[in-house]
Scaffold this motif. Structure first.
Motif, PDB file in Angstrom:
ATOM      1  N   MET A   1       9.549  12.441  -5.958  1.00  0.00           N
ATOM      2  CA  MET A   1       8.337  12.900  -6.641  1.00  0.00           C
ATOM      3  C   MET A   1       7.162  12.937  -5.664  1.00  0.00           C
ATOM      4  O   MET A   1       6.378  13.893  -5.644  1.00  0.00           O
ATOM      5  N   ALA A   2       7.040  11.902  -4.848  1.00  0.00           N
ATOM      6  CA  ALA A   2       5.974  11.895  -3.842  1.00  0.00           C
ATOM      7  C   ALA A   2       6.216  12.992  -2.812  1.00  0.00           C
ATOM      8  O   ALA A   2       5.276  13.669  -2.384  1.00  0.00           O
ATOM      9  N   PHE A   3       7.475  13.193  -2.432  1.00  0.00           N
ATOM     10  CA  PHE A   3       7.819  14.202  -1.432  1.00  0.00           C
ATOM     11  C   PHE A   3       7.396  15.603  -1.893  1.00  0.00           C
ATOM     12  O   PHE A   3       6.863  16.385  -1.106  1.00  0.00           O
ATOM     13  N   VAL A   4       7.624  15.915  -3.156  1.00  0.00           N
ATOM     14  CA  VAL A   4       7.211  17.222  -3.675  1.00  0.00           C
ATOM     15  C   VAL A   4       5.696  17.366  -3.552  1.00  0.00           C
ATOM     16  O   VAL A   4       5.185  18.411  -3.143  1.00  0.00           O
ATOM     17  N   GLU A   5       4.976  16.315  -3.874  1.00  0.00           N
ATOM     18  CA  GLU A   5       3.520  16.350  -3.726  1.00  0.00           C
ATOM     19  C   GLU A   5       3.120  16.510  -2.257  1.00  0.00           C
ATOM     20  O   GLU A   5       2.214  17.269  -1.935  1.00  0.00           O
TER      21      GLU A   5
ATOM     22  N   LEU B   1       0.825  -1.207   0.000  1.00  0.00           N
ATOM     23  CA  LEU B   1       0.000   0.000   0.000  1.00  0.00           C
ATOM     24  C   LEU B   1       0.864   1.265   0.000  1.00  0.00           C
ATOM     25  O   LEU B   1       0.580   2.218  -0.722  1.00  0.00           O
ATOM     26  N   LEU B   2       1.935   1.269   0.790  1.00  0.00           N
ATOM     27  CA  LEU B   2       2.820   2.435   0.831  1.00  0.00           C
ATOM     28  C   LEU B   2       3.540   2.628  -0.497  1.00  0.00           C
ATOM     29  O   LEU B   2       3.670   3.751  -0.978  1.00  0.00           O
ATOM     30  N   ASP B   3       3.993   1.527  -1.107  1.00  0.00           N
ATOM     31  CA  ASP B   3       4.627   1.628  -2.430  1.00  0.00           C
ATOM     32  C   ASP B   3       3.648   2.205  -3.446  1.00  0.00           C
ATOM     33  O   ASP B   3       3.996   3.098  -4.227  1.00  0.00           O
ATOM     34  N   ALA B   4       2.430   1.692  -3.426  1.00  0.00           N
ATOM     35  CA  ALA B   4       1.417   2.160  -4.378  1.00  0.00           C
ATOM     36  C   ALA B   4       1.074   3.626  -4.122  1.00  0.00           C
ATOM     37  O   ALA B   4       0.977   4.421  -5.067  1.00  0.00           O
ATOM     38  N   ALA B   5       0.905   4.003  -2.867  1.00  0.00           N
ATOM     39  CA  ALA B   5       0.568   5.397  -2.543  1.00  0.00           C
ATOM     40  C   ALA B   5       1.699   6.328  -2.944  1.00  0.00           C
ATOM     41  O   ALA B   5       1.462   7.379  -3.559  1.00  0.00           O
ATOM     42  N   GLU B   6       2.922   5.951  -2.616  1.00  0.00           N
ATOM     43  CA  GLU B   6       4.067   6.796  -2.962  1.00  0.00           C
ATOM     44  C   GLU B   6       4.164   6.988  -4.473  1.00  0.00           C
ATOM     45  O   GLU B   6       4.355   8.108  -4.958  1.00  0.00           O
ATOM     46  N   THR B   7       3.986   5.915  -5.220  1.00  0.00           N
ATOM     47  CA  THR B   7       4.061   5.997  -6.684  1.00  0.00           C
ATOM     48  C   THR B   7       2.912   6.829  -7.241  1.00  0.00           C
ATOM     49  O   THR B   7       3.124   7.718  -8.068  1.00  0.00           O
TER      50      THR B   7
ATOM     51  N   PHE C   1       0.984   9.075  -5.696  1.00  0.00           N
ATOM     52  CA  PHE C   1       1.099  10.477  -5.291  1.00  0.00           C
ATOM     53  C   PHE C   1       2.128  11.194  -6.152  1.00  0.00           C
ATOM     54  O   PHE C   1       1.916  12.320  -6.583  1.00  0.00           O
ATOM     55  N   GLY C   2       3.251  10.537  -6.399  1.00  0.00           N
ATOM     56  CA  GLY C   2       4.295  11.141  -7.228  1.00  0.00           C
ATOM     57  C   GLY C   2       3.863  11.307  -8.674  1.00  0.00           C
ATOM     58  O   GLY C   2       4.156  12.323  -9.302  1.00  0.00           O
ATOM     59  N   ASP C   3       3.160  10.310  -9.206  1.00  0.00           N
ATOM     60  CA  ASP C   3       2.765  10.342 -10.618  1.00  0.00           C
ATOM     61  C   ASP C   3       1.571  11.260 -10.880  1.00  0.00           C
ATOM     62  O   ASP C   3       1.533  11.947 -11.907  1.00  0.00           O
ATOM     63  N   ARG C   4       0.599  11.240  -9.989  1.00  0.00           N
ATOM     64  CA  ARG C   4      -0.657  11.939 -10.269  1.00  0.00           C
ATOM     65  C   ARG C   4      -0.976  13.069  -9.317  1.00  0.00           C
ATOM     66  O   ARG C   4      -1.882  13.851  -9.574  1.00  0.00           O
ATOM     67  N   GLY C   5      -0.290  13.138  -8.194  1.00  0.00           N
ATOM     68  CA  GLY C   5      -0.605  14.136  -7.182  1.00  0.00           C
ATOM     69  C   GLY C   5      -1.541  13.562  -6.133  1.00  0.00           C
ATOM     70  O   GLY C   5      -2.247  12.582  -6.371  1.00  0.00           O
ATOM     71  N   ILE C   6      -1.527  14.175  -4.987  1.00  0.00           N
ATOM     72  CA  ILE C   6      -2.338  13.667  -3.877  1.00  0.00           C
ATOM     73  C   ILE C   6      -3.823  13.895  -4.133  1.00  0.00           C
ATOM     74  O   ILE C   6      -4.640  12.998  -3.931  1.00  0.00           O
TER      75      ILE C   6
END
Length: 195
Positions: free
Chosen positions: A106-110, A18-24, A26-31
């Motif tokens: 990428m996720a961090f920026v989001e 779940l964390l891998d999927a959320a991080e990816t 969030f980084g790809d599409r935004g929160i």
């Protein structure tokens, strides 16, 4: 014959997916553009799995940041400020271009933008940044005491800003921003030959 996972191991594996999927996502599409359903589908799980492990998107954000702190490779204490500069530089230059580092960035920026826009989501991000700064300040103080070029908390803030800033520029324009810029900056702040 494959060994069966314990319940705790299964839950940890589910959390990691779940964390891998959320991080990816969030980084790809935004929160804001990523729903809990999207995250569950990306992980090959149900939305119920998210709620069984995390209460909300904000809890997912906090867990992503917490995981990053807990998975950073442990290192032996440095013997000198110069050795610490070398370790920081070597680690940065060898890791900045790894896919998982870029994914986290990428996720961090989001997460950063989300926290700036949403005060209720700010706490995990500010806590994560403070933890990183505190670790840098503690190590610098242990190595040099009062013989630092500026107060330890300010030094730690600059080191983190250099880490984030060089990385963001490098990922956009790697030809113009080599990873060695980080090393040059750390040495400029701390000095190369300090005891």
């Amino acid at each position: 014959m494959a060994e069966r996972l314990t319940r705790a191991q299964q839950q940890e594996a589910t959390r990691a997916r779940l964390l891998d999927a959320a991080e990816t996502r969030f980084g790809d599409r935004g929160i804001h553009q990523t729903s809990l359903d999207d995250i569950a589908a990306s992980a090959g799980l149900t939305k119920g799995a998210i709620y069984a492990n995390f209460g909300s998107k904000n809890d997912l954000i906090a867990a992503i940041l917490e995981r990053k702190l807990s998975t950073d490779e442990p290192h032996p204490p440095s013997r000198s400020l110069a050795a610490w500069v070398g370790r920081l530089s070597d680690s940065y230059e060898s890791n900045v271009d790894r896919a998982e580092i870029r994914r986290f960035a990428m996720a961090f920026v989001e997460l950063w933008l989300y926290g700036m826009r949403n005060e209720s989501a700010r706490a995990p991000l500010t806590q994560w940044l403070q933890t990183v700064r505190d670790a840098h300040a503690k190590e610098a103080t242990a190595l040099a005491g009062d013989d630092l070029p500026l107060p330890a908390d300010q030094l730690a803030t600059l080191l983190l800003a250099l880490d984030i800033g060089v990385g963001l520029q490098r990922w956009l324009d790697p030809q113009a921003v080599p990873a060695e810029v980080y090393t040059t900056g750390v040495r400029a702040i701390l000095g190369r030959e300090r005891p």
